[in-house]
Design a protein around this motif. Structure first.
Motif: not given
Length: 156
Positions: A92-95, A134-135, A144-146
């Motif tokens: 994802a975009e976030r580390t 969920e986005y 999802l971002e997990v």
């Protein structure tokens, strides 16, 4: 013996027969749970939170958790065409976070099944101590971002 390769859904399915693959996934997942028990000694439920290994390799850890729970991975062929419907993982975009999508070949209905399928993925991952949100992206594409919860002591 070949190295075990997780199925991220972003490549061809790992080679091998289904029974052999299932056994390899179970063995790898049991190893992951053992790592949790050994490394999370200070936790109330050592098996219920991601270990440091998972935090360093979140895509591999999430792929293993989903496949061990019986969630099918997507896949592409050598030309990059999607050949199977299932989860597809990437950074994802976030580390430290993993993006989970539900993808399939054209006409497979994967987009229609995404809400329920991603809810199932989130449930599986939450039971294993991951945070899953969920986005919706462009054209209402669900994903999802997990990520693991913050590490004890604020080192997350």
């Amino acid at each position: 013996m070949a190295e075990f390769e997780v199925a991220t859904g972003a490549a061809e399915l790992p080679a091998g027969d289904d029974r052999g693959r299932g056994a390899a996934v179970r063995t790898a997942f049991e190893g992951l749970l053992q790592i949790r028990r050994l490394m999370n000694t200070g936790a109330t439920d050592p098996g219920g939170v991601p270990a440091e290994w998972e935090r360093r390799q979140p895509v591999r850890a999430v792929a293993l958790a989903l496949e061990a729970a019986g969630v099918p991975p997507s896949a592409v062929d050598a030309e990059g065409r999607r050949t199977a419907t299932g989860y597809c993982l990437g950074a994802a975009e976030r580390t430290g976070a993993v993006r989970v999508e539900w993808l399939g070949p054209p006409g497979s209905g994967a987009g229609y099944a995404a809400e329920e399928a991603l809810r199932n993925c989130a449930d599986v991952l939450r039971r294993l101590g991951w945070d899953a949100l969920e986005y919706r992206g462009p054209r209402r594409h669900r994903y999802l971002e997990v990520e693991p919860p913050p590490a004890p002591g604020g080192g997350g």
